[in-house]
Design a protein around this motif. Structure first.
Motif, mmCIF file in Angstrom:
data_model
loop_
_atom_site.group_PDB
_atom_site.id
_atom_site.type_symbol
_atom_site.label_atom_id
_atom_site.label_comp_id
_atom_site.label_asym_id
_atom_site.label_seq_id
_atom_site.Cartn_x
_atom_site.Cartn_y
_atom_site.Cartn_z
ATOM 1 N N PRO A 87 45.042 49.326 44.863
ATOM 2 C CA PRO A 87 43.892 48.954 44.026
ATOM 3 C C PRO A 87 44.348 48.661 42.594
ATOM 4 N N THR A 88 43.840 47.578 42.028
ATOM 5 C CA THR A 88 44.304 47.152 40.714
ATOM 6 C C THR A 88 43.138 46.681 39.852
ATOM 7 N N TRP A 89 43.214 47.010 38.555
ATOM 8 C CA TRP A 89 42.258 46.523 37.562
ATOM 9 C C TRP A 89 43.018 45.771 36.482
ATOM 10 N N PHE A 90 42.428 44.677 35.998
ATOM 11 C CA PHE A 90 43.021 43.900 34.928
ATOM 12 C C PHE A 90 42.062 43.825 33.748
ATOM 13 N N SER A 91 42.616 43.973 32.548
ATOM 14 C CA SER A 91 41.843 43.730 31.339
ATOM 15 C C SER A 91 42.270 42.362 30.824
ATOM 16 N N MET A 92 41.331 41.428 30.788
ATOM 17 C CA MET A 92 41.649 40.043 30.470
ATOM 18 C C MET A 92 41.619 39.795 28.959
ATOM 19 N N GLU A 93 42.567 38.990 28.507
ATOM 20 C CA GLU A 93 42.617 38.575 27.110
ATOM 21 C C GLU A 93 42.317 37.081 27.037
ATOM 22 N N GLU A 94 41.232 36.723 26.378
ATOM 23 C CA GLU A 94 40.849 35.322 26.248
ATOM 24 C C GLU A 94 40.369 35.049 24.824
ATOM 25 N N PHE A 95 40.471 33.792 24.403
ATOM 26 C CA PHE A 95 39.908 33.412 23.118
ATOM 27 C C PHE A 95 38.388 33.544 23.190
#
Length: 267
Positions: free
Chosen positions: A217-225
């Protein structure tokens, strides 16, 4: 509940090449922040910029929020040159947070560059749980992109002993990019219960492949403009598989994220 407030810069310290730690004193709103949340900052006048800029929260202590920023343009360079006591207008907390199930006792957290911020926050909260056997990987291209333990540890409670470094050229910590080091860890010990990651999109894409192959199981914290930070402009939308058979839908990082389960986003 999010609010706009004026904080005072309590601590500012250069911790690596182009990397600065800021501690901003706020009034009575610190308890509302959780790992994964971010704030937006009104740029200093010296930057000649007007749109707010988003920054992940790296920790909360002494009624203050902690940030780690990289100087990459007029706004971040102006923030890095501020002096102690300067007033900073912030809005937060914004976004969602990591929702890690209680049965996750072995969590591996992987951050690339300033993507380490929310991971440091999450790790600092979990470190008080004696049954957790977590590991953190902070990856950078070279030694200059990472803080030294001697410089970092005395100042910051968010820096814990379970943090390992990795560099592309091997000049500090383990040698290799973050996905390569993850594979080395997996060869040496049993799979973790889960993985969380934040950093460059390509790094997270490779981590997703590795984790999916092993059903971790994996979670990602996204970095976007981001332009608005509130979901109005849709400038931070990322593709999601939850659409029709012919096309993907999109999720807004600022209002529906920044933290997503691996299955929720297409990297």
């Amino acid at each position: 509940m999010k609010k706009i407030e004026t904080g005072k810069l309590a601590v500012i310290k250069n911790i690596a090449n182009s990397l600065t730690y800021l501690k901003i004193k706020i009034e009575g709103n610190g308890e509302n922040y959780a790992p994964g949340n971010f704030i937006t900052i009104l740029p200093p006048a010296s930057s000649a910029r007007f749109l707010r800029r988003p920054f992940s929260v790296a920790g909360i202590s002494d009624g203050s929020i902690e940030l780690i920023i990289k100087s990459i343009g007029p706004v971040t360079e102006s923030l890095a040159s501020l002096t102690q006591g300067t007033e900073i207008e912030i809005m937060g907390p914004l976004g969602n947070s990591y929702q890690i199930p209680e049965n996750i006792k072995k969590l591996w957290m992987i951050g690339g560059g300033t993507g380490i911020a929310s991971i440091l926050f999450l790790n600092s909260l979990r470190s008080g749980n004696s049954v957790c056997i977590d590991k953190v990987l902070w990856a950078g291209k070279t030694k200059g992109a990472l803080p030294s333990m001697e410089l970092f540890a005395p100042q910051l409670e968010i820096f814990k002993k379970n943090i390992a470094f990795a560099t592309d050229d091997g000049s500090a910590g383990e040698k290799g990019r973050a996905p390569e080091v993850l594979l080395q860890w997996l060869e040496k010990e049993h799979n973790p219960d889960a993985i969380v990651s934040c950093g460059p999109r390509e790094m997270m894409k490779e981590i997703k492949k590795i984790a999916d192959k092993r059903a971790i199981p994996t979670w990602f914290s996204m970095e976007e403009f981001m332009a608005c930070g509130s979901g109005a402009c849709a400038g931070c939308a990322v593709p999601s598989p939850y659409g029709s058979m012919c096309s993907s839908s999109y999720l807004k990082v600022c209002s529906e994220g920044p933290v997503f389960k691996s299955s929720e986003v297409i990297l």
